[in-house]
Design an enzyme around this catalytic site. Structure first.
Site, mmCIF file in Angstrom:
data_model
loop_
_atom_site.group_PDB
_atom_site.id
_atom_site.type_symbol
_atom_site.label_atom_id
_atom_site.label_comp_id
_atom_site.label_asym_id
_atom_site.label_seq_id
_atom_site.Cartn_x
_atom_site.Cartn_y
_atom_site.Cartn_z
ATOM 1 N N LYS A 198 6.680 -14.361 0.502
ATOM 2 C CA LYS A 198 6.608 -15.305 -0.852
ATOM 3 C C LYS A 198 7.186 -14.611 -2.170
ATOM 4 O O LYS A 198 7.392 -14.183 -3.022
ATOM 5 C CB LYS A 198 5.047 -14.465 -1.816
ATOM 6 C CG LYS A 198 4.600 -14.652 -3.543
ATOM 7 C CD LYS A 198 4.416 -16.384 -3.235
ATOM 8 C CE LYS A 198 4.729 -16.942 -4.590
ATOM 9 N NZ LYS A 198 4.455 -18.121 -4.114
ATOM 10 N N ASP B 15 -9.532 -11.155 6.096
ATOM 11 C CA ASP B 15 -10.782 -11.615 5.361
ATOM 12 C C ASP B 15 -11.141 -12.975 4.807
ATOM 13 O O ASP B 15 -12.116 -13.617 5.664
ATOM 14 C CB ASP B 15 -10.728 -11.357 4.000
ATOM 15 C CG ASP B 15 -11.367 -9.802 4.365
ATOM 16 O OD1 ASP B 15 -11.418 -9.320 5.133
ATOM 17 O OD2 ASP B 15 -12.149 -9.704 3.355
ATOM 18 N N ASP C 82 0.009 -17.703 -1.178
ATOM 19 C CA ASP C 82 -0.352 -19.266 -1.614
ATOM 20 C C ASP C 82 -1.184 -20.637 -0.720
ATOM 21 O O ASP C 82 -2.098 -20.826 -0.875
ATOM 22 C CB ASP C 82 0.041 -19.377 -2.955
ATOM 23 C CG ASP C 82 1.121 -19.740 -3.035
ATOM 24 O OD1 ASP C 82 2.401 -19.735 -2.024
ATOM 25 O OD2 ASP C 82 1.811 -20.665 -3.880
ATOM 26 N N ASP D 217 -4.695 -7.841 5.183
ATOM 27 C CA ASP D 217 -5.726 -7.750 4.154
ATOM 28 C C ASP D 217 -6.711 -9.365 3.966
ATOM 29 O O ASP D 217 -7.592 -9.440 4.297
ATOM 30 C CB ASP D 217 -5.663 -6.469 3.625
ATOM 31 C CG ASP D 217 -7.261 -6.299 3.110
ATOM 32 O OD1 ASP D 217 -7.765 -5.490 4.697
ATOM 33 O OD2 ASP D 217 -7.288 -5.974 2.134
ATOM 34 N N TYR E 257 0.706 -1.514 0.240
ATOM 35 C CA TYR E 257 0.127 0.442 -0.063
ATOM 36 C C TYR E 257 0.832 0.858 0.145
ATOM 37 O O TYR E 257 0.905 2.441 0.837
ATOM 38 C CB TYR E 257 -0.749 0.181 1.005
ATOM 39 C CG TYR E 257 -2.060 -0.848 1.899
ATOM 40 C CD1 TYR E 257 -2.245 -2.213 0.901
ATOM 41 C CD2 TYR E 257 -3.627 -0.369 1.803
ATOM 42 C CE1 TYR E 257 -2.840 -2.849 0.821
ATOM 43 C CE2 TYR E 257 -4.159 -1.596 1.564
ATOM 44 C CZ TYR E 257 -4.721 -2.846 0.973
ATOM 45 O OH TYR E 257 -5.396 -2.910 0.924
HETATM 46 N N1 GGG Z 1 -14.305 -1.476 8.002
HETATM 47 C C1 GGG Z 1 -13.519 -1.975 7.053
HETATM 48 C C2 GGG Z 1 -13.443 -0.881 5.352
HETATM 49 O O1 GGG Z 1 -13.780 -0.025 5.599
HETATM 50 N N2 GGG Z 1 -12.512 -1.256 4.739
HETATM 51 C C3 GGG Z 1 -12.472 -1.047 3.286
HETATM 52 C C4 GGG Z 1 -11.357 -1.272 2.777
HETATM 53 O O2 GGG Z 1 -11.385 -2.298 1.019
HETATM 54 N N3 GGG Z 1 -10.720 -1.682 3.600
HETATM 55 C C5 GGG Z 1 -9.076 -2.097 3.219
HETATM 56 C C6 GGG Z 1 -8.281 -2.447 3.475
HETATM 57 O O3 GGG Z 1 -8.342 -2.244 4.878
HETATM 58 O O4 GGG Z 1 -6.642 -2.016 3.755
#
Ligand code: GGG
Length: 354
Positions: A187, A248, A220, A244, A137
């Site tokens: 990776k 999830d 992976d 990230d 990022y």
């Molecule tokens: N509450 C988490 C949220 O709003 N996430 C939006 C999102 O796309 N987040 C990307 C990240 O956390 O890098």
């Protein structure tokens, strides 16, 4: 008296936030703690439409004066391109307030059926520690020769020694409070500069913490192990992007991302930390009133822990667990097999707290 900036943001963030605030308020009051909440409408598509930007010019001073930030979700692609809303709000907060650790606990809660065969509460309990201010990022790169045959897009990954070492250190400290194991997501076979660097810094951290068991996997195969052997993991340290993704996947393995909380921590305490559910604004279900409020409520519990009110945080977690254990389908939201909605589940948790 702790002061909290409340930013619901977009989509289901607005729907789940009232229950997050109420849970914090009720739990705190029970312990004689008076929490002050101020609500802000920025970091939302409506604010963007009105002002042409996601945040007011003085946001750093305004938010910097609070003890913590309770955030909902950001993203409304029908109105603002996703990268504009994210880079215009949440990522600014994480960077400016140096919230370099993103803590994302992941465990199967009672009453929730995991899609993983033979797994129930107690079988999956790990913590993803995501580097939160640099890595993939970086926002550094560009597009050249746009609109021509030579068009290309390039974006760099930035890993600084300070940035990597401090998140590694945090992960090892967390492991010392848990089951003393840290797994690193890498990776380094394909990403040949930054990821081998990440691995070297991980090895250096491991040498500093001989009492902690370590291992590492390429991202992976790590995703496969999350699904097939989630019990292997205690603390998982990962770069911004990998963290990230894993955070999830982890909650999805425990049943639903709707219950997953997160804490964006500024460990020095110089700036406010920010607490938000892992889920995003979910435009597909926004407006239907069926979003699971538990990720937001649990994020509130993490906020209270961070502010030193651990008893309040524990009570909120206990209330969540008691409601889920009761497994009343009329109360639960559809993502956990119920026929209820945000209101029924949120209210049940608040009642369990009372
Ligand atoms: N509450 C988490 C949220 O709003 N996430 C939006 C999102 O796309 N987040 C990307 C990240 O956390 O890098």
């Amino acid at each position: 008296m702790p002061t909290i900036a409340v930013i619901p943001g977009d989509g289901i963030g607005k729907e789940v936030m009232p229950f997050g605030v109420q849970a914090v308020d009720v739990a705190a009051r029970r312990h004689g703690l008076d929490v002050e909440f101020d609500h802000f409408d920025f970091a939302s598509a409506e604010y963007y439409q009105e002002h042409g930007r996601m945040l007011p010019e003085d946001w750093k001073t305004v938010l910097g004066s609070y003890d913590a930030i309770l955030f909902g979700a950001v993203g409304c692609p029908a109105v603002v391109p996703d990268h504009v809303s994210l880079w215009g709000s949440l990522l600014q907060f994480r960077r400016h307030f140096d919230q370099y650790v993103n803590l994302r606990p992941c465990r199967i809660l009672p009453g929730i059926t995991s899609p993983l065969r033979d797994k129930g509460p107690g079988d999956v309990d790990f913590l993803v520690v995501r580097e939160n201010t640099e890595g993939e990022y970086s926002n550094s790169g560009g597009i050249m020769f746009e609109g021509t045959q030579r068009e290309f897009a390039m974006q760099e990954t930035v890993m600084t020694r300070v940035g990597v070492d401090r998140v590694m250190e945090y992960a090892f400290d967390q492991a010392m409070k848990r089951r003393r194991k840290v797994t690193s997501a890498t990776k380094s076979n394909g990403i040949s500069i930054t990821m081998p660097y990440w691995d070297r810094r991980f090895s250096a951290a491991a040498v500093r913490h001989p009492e902690v068991e370590t291992d590492q996997f390429h991202i992976d195969i790590l995703t496969a192990h999350f699904v097939q052997h989630p019990e292997w993991f205690d603390v998982v340290v990962a770069s911004n992007l990998f963290g990230d993704i894993l955070s999830d996947l982890g909650p999805a393995c425990t049943g639903t991302i709707g219950v997953a909380p997160s804490a964006n921590i500024n460990p020095t305490g110089e700036f406010p930390s920010l607490f938000e559910p892992v889920h995003g604004s979910a435009p597909d279900i926004a407006g239907q009133g069926i979003a699971n409020p538990i990720g937001q409520i649990w994020s509130g519990a993490m906020m209270l822990d961070h502010l030193g009110a651990e008893d309040c945080g524990k009570e909120i977690e206990a209330a969540i667990e008691s409601v889920l254990r009761a497994a009343d389908t009329a109360v639960l939201t559809p993502d956990v097999g119920g026929t209820g909605n945000t209101e029924t589940l949120g209210r049940a948790v608040i009642e369990a707290l009372n």
